[in-house]
Design an enzyme around this catalytic site. Structure first.
Site, short mmCIF file in Angstrom:
data_model
loop_
_atom_site.label_atom_id
_atom_site.label_comp_id
_atom_site.label_asym_id
_atom_site.label_seq_id
_atom_site.Cartn_x
_atom_site.Cartn_y
_atom_site.Cartn_z
N GLU A 1 0.86 -1.19 0.00
CA GLU A 1 0.00 0.00 0.00
C GLU A 1 0.89 1.23 0.00
OE1 GLU A 1 -2.24 -0.41 3.61
OE2 GLU A 1 -2.82 -2.44 3.10
N LYS B 1 2.24 4.61 1.36
CA LYS B 1 2.29 5.16 2.72
C LYS B 1 1.95 6.65 2.63
CE LYS B 1 4.97 4.99 6.93
NZ LYS B 1 5.00 6.40 7.34
N ASP C 1 1.24 10.37 3.54
CA ASP C 1 1.85 11.25 4.53
C ASP C 1 0.77 12.18 5.07
OD1 ASP C 1 3.77 12.33 6.06
OD2 ASP C 1 4.71 13.50 4.46
N TYR D 1 -6.95 2.01 5.90
CA TYR D 1 -6.02 0.95 5.51
C TYR D 1 -5.93 -0.25 6.46
CZ TYR D 1 -3.10 3.91 8.47
OH TYR D 1 -2.64 4.67 9.49
N LYS E 1 10.80 3.28 2.84
CA LYS E 1 10.77 4.74 2.67
C LYS E 1 11.52 5.14 1.40
CE LYS E 1 9.10 6.97 6.29
NZ LYS E 1 9.94 7.41 7.29
N CYS F 1 24.09 42.44 13.09
CA CYS F 1 22.78 42.03 12.59
C CYS F 1 22.57 42.64 11.20
CB CYS F 1 21.70 42.51 13.56
SG CYS F 1 20.03 42.31 12.90
N CYS G 1 19.52 45.45 11.66
CA CYS G 1 19.64 46.69 12.44
C CYS G 1 21.08 47.09 12.72
CB CYS G 1 18.85 46.58 13.74
SG CYS G 1 19.60 45.43 14.92
N CYS H 1 20.82 38.52 17.45
CA CYS H 1 20.82 39.96 17.52
C CYS H 1 20.18 40.30 18.87
CB CYS H 1 19.98 40.53 16.37
SG CYS H 1 19.56 42.25 16.64
N CYS I 1 14.95 45.40 17.33
CA CYS I 1 15.38 45.19 15.93
C CYS I 1 14.12 44.99 15.09
CB CYS I 1 16.28 43.96 15.86
SG CYS I 1 16.59 43.37 14.19
S1 IVH Z 1 -0.40 0.36 8.63
C1 IVH Z 1 0.82 -1.21 13.18
N1 IVH Z 1 -0.79 1.39 6.28
O1 IVH Z 1 2.24 5.32 8.70
C2 IVH Z 1 0.91 0.00 12.28
N2 IVH Z 1 0.08 2.82 7.96
O2 IVH Z 1 4.60 4.37 10.45
C3 IVH Z 1 0.01 -0.18 11.10
N3 IVH Z 1 0.41 5.13 7.22
O3 IVH Z 1 0.89 5.51 11.92
C4 IVH Z 1 0.08 0.98 10.18
N4 IVH Z 1 -0.29 4.86 5.17
O4 IVH Z 1 -0.22 6.87 10.11
C5 IVH Z 1 -0.37 1.63 7.53
N5 IVH Z 1 -1.23 2.14 4.15
C6 IVH Z 1 -0.81 2.38 5.38
C7 IVH Z 1 -0.38 3.67 5.79
C8 IVH Z 1 0.07 3.83 7.09
C9 IVH Z 1 0.18 5.72 6.04
C10 IVH Z 1 0.96 5.81 8.40
C11 IVH Z 1 0.14 5.61 9.64
C12 IVH Z 1 1.02 4.95 10.64
C13 IVH Z 1 2.38 5.21 10.09
C14 IVH Z 1 3.26 4.03 10.43
#
Ligand code: IVH
Length: 673
Positions: free
Chosen positions: A114, A116, A118, A226, A314, A408, A411, A426, A431
């Site tokens: 999936e 991730k 943000d 999710y 990541k 600075c 000023c 400063c 200032c």
């Molecule tokens: S599963 C037991 N799935 O990433 C933890 N997390 O570092 C299960 N996040 O706190 C998390 N997309 O806020 C999961 N498809 C996804 C996600 C996801 C974003 C975030 C979530 C979580 C953090 C984990």
């Protein structure tokens, strides 16, 4: 490394991590990349595992995330909201699979991949198919109950539908700010002269806390769900089946998720989205890889922090090369001088970048960034990117190392550098750069939240001499004509602004404290000070010792508070704010008892008429403090049923002790000294 060296290193790493946590979570302005953060974090984890006796409950490794905020009812999660372990390479991902094999034996595995997202994680609770609650992650154990705001997200179904809707269901998902809406909103704000938001994630979090469901709805936040944290009344066998069921019941799941047979398919998904990530309507920072089978997930279980059946891959932050035209210096509201690289504009991750943060002079020296250098810049989740490194072979022949300024740049006052601090400052409180930045800070959402007063307008007010410090804002009502004469101002906008300023007079004490921009006093310290003292006058009269006695407030913060109130200019400012009718008292302040203030209590044994948390809250509300071990400093030991060794220790040291009834009497009366 011997024990003493380890102890020093651990302390150093913890301080570093705390500082970066604060920058990242509270300020929304990280100074280092996720990789760098993970590196120091892992070093700490390693050292603590080598020297387990050095682990303390306040180590950053012992908690999951930010604390819940004070304004919402707290909710304790049925299942803690954990985070995921991170990896950055194929090799690390393969190691993740090998660990699984070592635990449960080698076998072909299905994974669900999936994106991730943000955003801001959120738990949604459904009972008999109806949405009953929405809770933020908070510190992972306790979150904020934000149900009305969650309801305002249009894609959150208030009722589930379809076959097999369970009696009870708790799902987890990510609330996010769609990119197009975020950009459109920033364009509108810019046109209206309002402060623009730095990044979609923090803005999503801030939006949920505006305490205004209309704002949540108007801004168009969205959610992807999710995972299933709890279910009763339906059997789900795996993550893939769970996602399909959630979708069938009307919850919004991410359409890119994929069921992968084996790690090679997982890697293919990761590579595919690495290329396509800029085309998405939301920011992602990687891919989450989950073992599909719930039976296997259960067998694998959790470490103290993470599930063993899932991991986050990541992506590295996106980078670009460009040339440093100049190293500029920015003067902040506390007078702090921050070097900034002014760049040859370059396209990076969907926007044009012309400045990048250099953080502080040590960083400039460490990276040896010079005017004329070609540098690698990088963009994480934030709008402002950072300089990663100099491309050494591209350096022109005649460059000079950068010299930090001695005066600075705004000023001209000679700058000071305090022993042991990285930053130059400063020292001139008047200032213009500092004054203007303080004004902006005062009006900010986290502080006095003055509707209609954005950065551009503040700049104009300041330039035209209409305000010199924030107490002047409250005199603007007598200068309505001058306001209307400003660029982009009309009668209506001037009146709205004046109404916004008027409304800010009644903000909570905590917000006023944030607005005063006392050095080292952030959101958390402001909330603690407001709760403990209850009024600005009491804080102004408090000694360093009294302030330091507040649990979680350290000596530097206490000293900074005392210094601020000892400054004559600041005393005048406070008086002018009061004269203008700004509220400086906490309204709903509890029944403080002076006799509790500054006293330490130890609770032991079980109480019959209240929980330990309630007892602790009652003590703190009266200005006392609860500690865990008995010492000479302890004022009272409260001994419930089966008190154990703490009571013995109290007797041994001659510390006063009371039973439950005695404690209740104290709460009722206050202690007679
Ligand atoms: S599963 C037991 N799935 O990433 C933890 N997390 O570092 C299960 N996040 O706190 C998390 N997309 O806020 C999961 N498809 C996804 C996600 C996801 C974003 C975030 C979530 C979580 C953090 C984990």
């Amino acid at each position: 490394m011997n024990r003493e060296q380890a102890e020093n290193r651990i302390e150093g790493l913890r301080n570093e991590i705390r500082r970066h946590d604060h920058l990242y979570y509270v300020k929304g302005a990280a100074e280092i990349s996720d990789q760098e953060y993970d590196r120091i974090y892992r070093e700490l984890v390693d050292l603590e595992s080598q020297f387990p006796e050095l682990v303390t409950p306040d180590s950053p490794t012992q908690r999951v995330g930010g604390a819940p905020s004070a304004e919402f009812p707290e909710f304790v999660h049925r299942v803690p909201m954990l985070s995921l372990d991170n990896t950055y390479s194929e090799e690390e991902l393969r190691e993740f699979e090998r660990r699984i094999f070592r635990q449960v034996g080698e076998r072909p595995l299905d994974y669900v991949t999936e994106l991730k997202i943000d955003g801001l994680s959120m738990a949604l609770h459904y009972e008999k198919g109806r949405l009953v609650r929405g809770v933020t992650r908070g510190d992972g154990v306790r979150g904020d109950d934000v149900t009305p705001y969650v309801r305002a997200i249009r894609t959150v179904p208030l009722r589930l539908h379809g076959p097999g809707v369970p009696d009870e269901l708790e799902v987890r998902g990510e609330v996010y700010f769609p990119r197009s809406r975020f950009d459109a909103m920033n364009r509108e704000r810019e046109a209206a002269g309002e402060e623009i938001f730095a990044n979609p994630r923090n803005t999503a979090a801030g939006t949920m806390k505006t305490l205004d469901t209309k704002v949540v709805s108007k801004r168009g936040l969205d959610i992807f769900v999710y995972s299933v944290a709890h279910v009763r009344g339906t059997r789900l066998r795996g993550q893939w089946e769970a996602l399909e069921s959630l979708r069938a019941w009307g919850l919004r799941t991410n359409p890119t998720s994929r069921l992968c047979h084996g790690l090679d398919e997982v890697l293919a998904y990761i590579a595919e989205w690495q290329d396509k990530r800029d085309s998405l309507e939301y920011d992602i920072d990687g891919v989450v890889v989950k073992v599909d089978s719930f039976a296997l997930q259960q067998e694998l279980g959790f470490t103290s922090k993470f599930p063993r059946w899932a991991i986050a891959f990541k992506y590295a932050a996106r980078q670009a090369r460009t040339i440093v035209r100049e190293i500029g210096v920015y003067v902040g509201r506390t007078g702090k001088l921050t070097p900034v690289a002014l760049l040859e504009p370059v396209a990076l991750a969907g926007s044009t970048v012309a400045r990048a943060s250099l953080f502080n002079e040590d960083e400039v020296a460490r990276k040896d960034v010079r005017k004329g250098d070609t540098v690698l810049i990088e963009k994480g989740g934030d709008v402002i990117p950072k300089v990663v490194q100099v491309v050494a072979e591209k350096r022109p022949p005649d460059t000079q190392p950068w010299e930090p300024p001695t005066v600075c740049p705004v000023c001209g006052t000679a700058v000071v550098k305090v022993e042991g601090e990285v930053d130059r400052r400063c020292p001139n409180l008047s200032c213009p750069a500092q004054v203007e930045e303080r004004l902006k800070h005062f009006a900010r959402r986290e502080a006095m939240d003055i509707e209609g007063l954005g950065e551009v307008l503040i700049h104009q007010l300041f330039e035209k001499g209409l305000v010199k410090d924030f107490s002047d804002l409250y005199d603007l009502k007598d200068r309505r004509d001058d306001l209307i004469a400003l660029e982009r101002m009309a009668e209506k906008s001037a009146d709205n602004l004046l109404a916004g300023i008027e409304a800010s007079k009644d903000r909570e004490l905590r917000r006023l404290l944030i607005g005063l921009a006392i050095r080292l006093v952030g959101d958390r310290a402001a909330a603690l000070l407001a709760r403990h003292f209850g009024s600005l006058d009491r804080i102004a009269q408090a000694s360093v010792e009294e302030i330091e006695a507040i649990y979680e407030i350290g000596p530097k913060v206490a000293q900074s508070v005392v210094d601020w109130f000892a400054t004559e200019g600041n005393q005048r400012l406070v008086q002018r704010l009061k004269d203008a009718g700004v509220r400086t008292e906490e309204t709903a302040h509890a029944e403080r008892s002076d006799a509790f203030v500054g006293r330490q209590f130890v609770l032991t044994g079980s109480l019959e008429t209240m929980t330990r948390d309630e007892a602790k809250a009652a003590i703190e509300a009266r200005g006392g403090r609860v500690t865990s071990s008995v010492s000479k400093k302890t004022s009272y030991v409260v001994a419930g049923r089966d008190p154990g060794s703490k009571l013995d220790k109290a007797k041994e040291l001659g510390v006063a002790h009371v039973d439950e009834q005695g404690f209740r009497d104290l709460l009722g009366k206050g202690i007679s000294a």
